[in-house]
Enzyme design. Structure first.
Site, PDB file in Angstrom:
ATOM      1  N   GLN A   1       0.835  -1.210   0.000  1.00 23.80           N
ATOM      2  CA  GLN A   1       0.000   0.000   0.000  1.00 23.80           C
ATOM      3  C   GLN A   1       0.872   1.263   0.000  1.00 23.80           C
ATOM      4  O   GLN A   1       1.588   1.514   0.980  1.00 23.80           O
ATOM      5  CB  GLN A   1      -0.876  -0.005   1.267  1.00 23.80           C
ATOM      6  CG  GLN A   1      -1.757   1.217   1.443  1.00 23.80           C
ATOM      7  CD  GLN A   1      -2.447   1.231   2.800  1.00 23.80           C
ATOM      8  OE1 GLN A   1      -1.964   0.635   3.767  1.00 23.80           O
ATOM      9  NE2 GLN A   1      -3.564   1.906   2.901  1.00 23.80           N
TER      10      GLN A   1
ATOM     11  N   TYR B   1       0.402   4.783   0.295  1.00 21.31           N
ATOM     12  CA  TYR B   1      -0.340   6.013   0.621  1.00 21.31           C
ATOM     13  C   TYR B   1       0.597   7.039   1.271  1.00 21.31           C
ATOM     14  O   TYR B   1       0.808   8.121   0.756  1.00 21.31           O
ATOM     15  CB  TYR B   1      -1.471   5.706   1.610  1.00 21.31           C
ATOM     16  CG  TYR B   1      -2.764   5.189   1.015  1.00 21.31           C
ATOM     17  CD1 TYR B   1      -2.808   4.568  -0.224  1.00 21.31           C
ATOM     18  CD2 TYR B   1      -3.957   5.317   1.722  1.00 21.31           C
ATOM     19  CE1 TYR B   1      -3.988   4.091  -0.747  1.00 21.31           C
ATOM     20  CE2 TYR B   1      -5.151   4.847   1.208  1.00 21.31           C
ATOM     21  CZ  TYR B   1      -5.164   4.232  -0.024  1.00 21.31           C
ATOM     22  OH  TYR B   1      -6.344   3.766  -0.520  1.00 21.31           O
TER      23      TYR B   1
ATOM     24  N   GLU C   1     -10.140  -1.026   5.929  1.00 18.81           N
ATOM     25  CA  GLU C   1      -8.913  -1.323   6.669  1.00 18.81           C
ATOM     26  C   GLU C   1      -9.137  -1.128   8.164  1.00 18.81           C
ATOM     27  O   GLU C   1      -8.774  -1.967   8.976  1.00 18.81           O
ATOM     28  CB  GLU C   1      -7.782  -0.394   6.176  1.00 18.81           C
ATOM     29  CG  GLU C   1      -6.447  -0.650   6.863  1.00 18.81           C
ATOM     30  CD  GLU C   1      -5.344   0.340   6.442  1.00 18.81           C
ATOM     31  OE1 GLU C   1      -5.625   1.245   5.641  1.00 18.81           O
ATOM     32  OE2 GLU C   1      -4.221   0.195   6.945  1.00 18.81           O
TER      33      GLU C   1
ATOM     34  N   ASN D   1      -5.075   7.020  15.921  1.00 19.39           N
ATOM     35  CA  ASN D   1      -6.307   7.083  16.726  1.00 19.39           C
ATOM     36  C   ASN D   1      -6.765   8.517  16.983  1.00 19.39           C
ATOM     37  O   ASN D   1      -7.962   8.777  17.091  1.00 19.39           O
ATOM     38  CB  ASN D   1      -6.102   6.320  18.041  1.00 19.39           C
ATOM     39  CG  ASN D   1      -6.207   4.815  17.814  1.00 19.39           C
ATOM     40  OD1 ASN D   1      -6.153   4.344  16.663  1.00 19.39           O
ATOM     41  ND2 ASN D   1      -6.352   4.054  18.879  1.00 19.39           N
ATOM     42  N   GLU D   2      -5.800   9.445  17.045  1.00 18.66           N
ATOM     43  CA  GLU D   2      -6.203  10.852  17.234  1.00 18.66           C
ATOM     44  C   GLU D   2      -7.022  11.315  16.019  1.00 18.66           C
ATOM     45  O   GLU D   2      -8.038  11.995  16.159  1.00 18.66           O
ATOM     46  CB  GLU D   2      -4.964  11.754  17.401  1.00 18.66           C
ATOM     47  CG  GLU D   2      -4.200  11.571  18.707  1.00 18.66           C
ATOM     48  CD  GLU D   2      -3.324  10.319  18.723  1.00 18.66           C
ATOM     49  OE1 GLU D   2      -3.054   9.742  17.656  1.00 18.66           O
ATOM     50  OE2 GLU D   2      -2.915   9.916  19.832  1.00 18.66           O
TER      51      GLU D   2
END
Ligand SMILES: Cc1cc2nc3c(=O)[nH]c(=O)nc-3n(C[C@H](O)[C@H](O)[C@H](O)COP(=O)(O)OP(=O)(O)OC[C@H]3O[C@@H](n4cnc5c(N)ncnc54)[C@H](O)[C@@H]3O)c2cc1C
Length: 400
Positions: A126, A128, A245, A386-387
């Site tokens: 991936q 990105y 994902e 997570n933020e």
């Protein structure tokens, strides 16, 4: 919610269990139990075993060679897979680019790429993230400029998991800078890793593992036929992929069996000491994690049910990602606490410090808990930190 299984579903569970007990490569399960990283060959071998069984793509519709399983069957499969401590499907082909190709690709792309993903003949990675474009992905700088019937790609991707093994990479690239919003002008491109101009540079982590890489593109010529969907619409496709994902990263089934193994372990007396089960404070922490996990399991089932009815997972997959990864790290910490100082000095398949007493807890989960604890720091970072997930929840779920 009715949580009892039908006779057919119970028969399906038995079939899946039998697959992992009899037809899955057992040496790979042994490596898993010792937390020894799987080689490229191991990973290819077990994916092919799943393909042979007709289970190359549990999440795909039958029309493309997937299982066409119901939500409950997918749930049961993941549950049995975790129970056997089997590895999870490598997501890049089957869970990420595959669904993007069959949802947004043209017929030629479907015919060319899907069968090889299904059979695990091609290893995907991936592309990105970039330096300075992780959380703020829309600021990515890798360019793809049109030159006749090719794009010419220049730039670099980073943190590319297992790119050292990959045959193909799917990338978000900028094809147009003259746009009103940065999210526009980004395209989704499939690139053969053997194309001249691509180089892969390892990033070796603190634990000595080579899991991630930098991938550099220097005038890499990519045929325009490898553009998925419309030029400039890559952000939309990429977002759908990330939602899938994130749902997967929650890792509910894995957490469930890690916790149940820990509970079993607490019943064993080690080196003549009282079993951990007699430590009420510790057992209360396990119980609290179990309650959290049960709530998460129901949230995951609701998300799976929504996907089964034809919807994309949506922003609520961010809730699953945050809660699932926080819980996984909490369980890792409990495993570490249970192993005590025996968890400390273990790197890969050898002890860095040899203990004077040979009577270690065992060669199972406990002694490898430090590996898992440190490696799982990543789960609250990748797939969007997570933020960032909390920002998404605030905006798109709570409407703040
Ligand atoms: C082990 C591992 C494997 C990975 N594999 C891949 C892969 O295969 N392919 C790929 O493309 N990428 C991969 N990634 C990259 C991953 O997606 C990024 O690390 C992630 O998106 C965070 O980006 P960053 O590292 O640039 O951190 P930054 O974006 O620089 O963030 C740094 C810190 O600031 C916080 N932060 C940033 N912006 C905000 C904000 N607006 N509000 C609140 N907090 C904020 C972040 O939460 C984080 O704590 C992987 C990462 C890791 C660790």
């Amino acid at each position: 919610m009715n949580v009892s299984f039908t006779d057919e579903e119970l028969a399906f569970r038995a079939e899946v269990r039998s697959f992992f007990e009899n037809d899955f490569p057992q040496d790979i399960l042994e490596k898993q139990n010792l937390s020894i990283p799987l080689s490229r060959d191991d990973t290819v071998r077990w994916h092919k075993a799943a393909f042979q069984r007709g289970w190359g793509a549990p999440n795909w519709p039958q029309e493309y060679g997937g299982t066409g399983w119901s939500t409950v069957q997918k749930y049961i499969f993941a549950d049995e897979q975790a129970r056997a401590n089997a590895p999870a499907y490598l997501p890049f082909g089957v869970s990420m680019v595959g669904p993007i190709i069959y949802s947004f690709g043209n017929d030629a792309q479907k015919q060319r790429f899907l069968p090889d993903i299904l059979e695990f003949n091609t290893w995907w990675c991936q592309g990105y993230s970039e330096t300075g474009a992780g959380s703020d992905l829309a600021s990515l700088k890798t360019r793809a400029d049109l030159d006749g019937d090719h794009f010419v790609v220049n730039g670099s991707k980073t943190w590319t998991t297992l790119a050292q093994y990959a045959d193909w990479i799917f990338c978000l690239v900028r094809t147009n800078s003259d746009v009103a919003r940065r999210q526009e002008g980004i395209s989704f491109l499939l690139i053969d890793m053997n194309t001249p101009g691509i180089s892969v540079k390892p990033i070796v982590l603190l634990d000595g593992e080579h899991e991630v890489n930098e991938v550099h593109f220097d005038n890499v010529r990519v045929p325009t036929e490898n553009l998925v969907g419309e030029e400039g619409k890559g952000w939309t496709y990429g977002k759908v992929l990330l939602q899938h994902e994130r749902t997967g990263i929650a890792g509910v089934a894995g957490s469930k069996y890690a916790l149940s193994r820990l509970r079993t372990q607490t019943g064993t007396a080690v080196r003549g000491a009282e079993p951990l089960a007699s430590n009420r404070i510790f057992m209360r922490k396990i119980a609290a994690a179990e309650v959290e996990l049960k709530a998460l399991e129901y949230t995951e089932l609701r998300t799976l049910a929504s996907v089964a009815s034809g919807k994309a997972p949506g922003p609520e997959s961010s809730i699953l990602k945050v809660a699932g990864t926080e819980l996984r790290q909490q369980i890792d910490a409990l495993c570490l606490e249970a192993a005590g100082y025996y968890a400390l000095p273990y790197v890969r398949d050898q002890y860095v410090v040899d203990f004077p007493d040979a009577d270690r807890i065992g060669e199972g989960d406990e002694t490898h808990s430090s590996l898992r604890y440190f490696n799982d720091r990543k789960v609250s970072i990748f797939g969007g930190s997570n933020e960032i997930q909390k920002n998404i929840i605030a905006k798109h779920v709570l409407g703040l």
